[in-house]
Design an enzyme around this catalytic site. Structure first.
Site, short mmCIF file in Angstrom:
data_model
loop_
_atom_site.label_atom_id
_atom_site.label_comp_id
_atom_site.label_asym_id
_atom_site.label_seq_id
_atom_site.Cartn_x
_atom_site.Cartn_y
_atom_site.Cartn_z
CD GLN A 194 -4.33 -4.89 -6.97
OE1 GLN A 194 -4.07 -3.70 -6.93
NE2 GLN A 194 -5.48 -5.38 -6.56
CG ASP A 246 -1.86 -1.17 1.28
OD1 ASP A 246 -2.18 -1.72 0.21
OD2 ASP A 246 -2.27 -1.55 2.39
O1 F6P Z 1 -2.52 -4.03 3.24
C1 F6P Z 1 -2.37 -4.84 2.12
C2 F6P Z 1 -3.70 -5.18 1.53
O2 F6P Z 1 -3.47 -5.97 0.37
C3 F6P Z 1 -4.62 -3.99 1.20
O3 F6P Z 1 -4.26 -3.36 0.01
C4 F6P Z 1 -5.97 -4.66 1.18
O4 F6P Z 1 -6.98 -3.73 1.48
C5 F6P Z 1 -5.85 -5.70 2.24
O5 F6P Z 1 -4.47 -5.96 2.43
C6 F6P Z 1 -6.55 -7.01 1.93
O6 F6P Z 1 -6.43 -7.84 3.04
P1 F6P Z 1 -6.80 -9.39 3.05
O7 F6P Z 1 -5.74 -10.13 2.29
O8 F6P Z 1 -6.79 -9.75 4.49
O9 F6P Z 1 -8.11 -9.53 2.39
#
Ligand code: F6P
Length: 326
Positions: A258, A131
């Site tokens: 991503q 991020d």
């Molecule tokens: O902080 C990294 C991130 O990939 C964010 O961009 C995204 O909002 C979040 O983690 C998603 O989290 P999870 O993998 O727990 O769904």
């Protein structure tokens, strides 16, 4: 100040490409320094459950090029409690760990800050998140790779968008920050970016896209940051679809792809530099700081600043996209 002879290392929160390069750098720099290293699996959860192994230089062989994290990761609810942190501390002591290196994003470093204060444990943080939302560092480990992944995907979407004369709304990650959205829009030659740091007038956006089609464009791509709490790419696509039924509108949500993939050279180098600097910082007596990079120099950012201050987006980037997407 208590002498350090063994460090523990963990990755926490969302994985990010380059975390392995950071684990490798911390492990080898610590061993170079004459210290022992313990690998803690599944982040704070592993510290609470005693998932801890001795790490040698060989433990991190052949890992610099791999995405994800060999230490695995987790988001630990138990570590948010006083009792959970007490268990974590007891295991730390039982394993002879004198200091902790935490690689992760905002929540992970916030956890390190509370733990350090509560138990007087020396903690050093490394910014590991796609991020790029940690204050005090120009970049975070994983951001460059994720940005390149997004650009590669959007280039592909452009091929099909152009072939069908379509408008695409592409949603990208970033949690509450628009760095991935704004910079991928510039790098992929997108028509617009919708980010939390800037206002978006949907009527104006629709008119702008429509004008582009009337002039010469035969596709349009709008990158939408997931942080837009009003419904993300789907919401904006529906608004434009309703007001301009003559256009063919599609939505792509890039999602977790991503976060994967081989780290870029930029992320590998950043992670290696930050990892070595983390051990040097501990050796110098630094405590409770995140190691960052600013103007290509290593900096120490107190946890309180890194996690509490919002990292501003350079408004010049918004201007660049506006000028180039006419
Ligand atoms: O902080 C990294 C991130 O990939 C964010 O961009 C995204 O909002 C979040 O983690 C998603 O989290 P999870 O993998 O727990 O769904």
């Amino acid at each position: 100040m208590a002498k350090i002879s063994t460090i523990g290392i963990l990755t926490s929160g969302g994985d990010a490409p380059g975390m392995n390069a950071a684990i490798r750098a911390v492990t080898r720099a610590a061993i170079f320094n004459g210290w022992k290293v313990k690998g803690i699996y599944r982040g704070y959860e592993g510290l609470i459950n005693n998932e801890i192994k001795d790490f040698t230089s060989e433990s991190v062989s052949n890992t610099i090029q791999r995405g994800g994290t060999v230490l695995k990761t987790a988001r630990s609810d138990e570590f948010m409690t006083v009792e959970g942190r007490q268990k974590a501390y007891d295991n730390m002591k039982a394993n002879g760990i004198d200091a902790l290196i935490v690689i992760g994003g905002n929540g992970s470093l916030a956890g390190a800050q509370v733990f350090a204060q509560e138990h007087d444990v020396p903690c050093i943080g490394l910014p590991g998140t796609i991020d790029n939302d940690l204050y005090g560092t120009d970049s975070t480990i994983g951001y460059d790779t994720a940005l390149n992944t997004i650009v590669e995907c959007v280039d592909k979407i452009r091929d099909t968008a152009t072939s069908h004369d379509r408008i695409f709304f592409v949603e990208v990650m970033g949690r509450d920050a628009g760095f991935l959205a704004q910079n991928s829009a510039i790098a992929a030659g997108a028509e617009a970016a919708i980010i939390p740091e800037d206002q978006t007038d949907v009527d104006q956006l629709g008119q702008f896209i429509s004008r582009g089609f009337r002039k010469s464009k035969n596709s349009s791509i709008v990158i939408v940051s997931e942080s837009k709490k009003d419904g993300g790419a789907m919401y904006y696509a529906n608004r434009v679809r309703n007001e301009y039924p003559q256009y063919d509108v599609r939505v792509t949500i890039l999602g977790h792809l991503q976060r994967g993939g081989k780290p870029s050279a930029v992320d590998r180098i950043l992670a290696s530099r930050l990892g070595v600097a983390a051990i040097e910082a501990l050796n110098e007596g630094q405590r409770n700081v995140m190691i960052g990079i600013s103007n290509d120099r290593i900096v120490y950012v107190p946890f309180s600043k890194a996690i509490k201050i919002d990292k501003p987006i350079d408004k010049e980037l918004i201007n660049v996209l506006n000028v180039l997407s006419i």
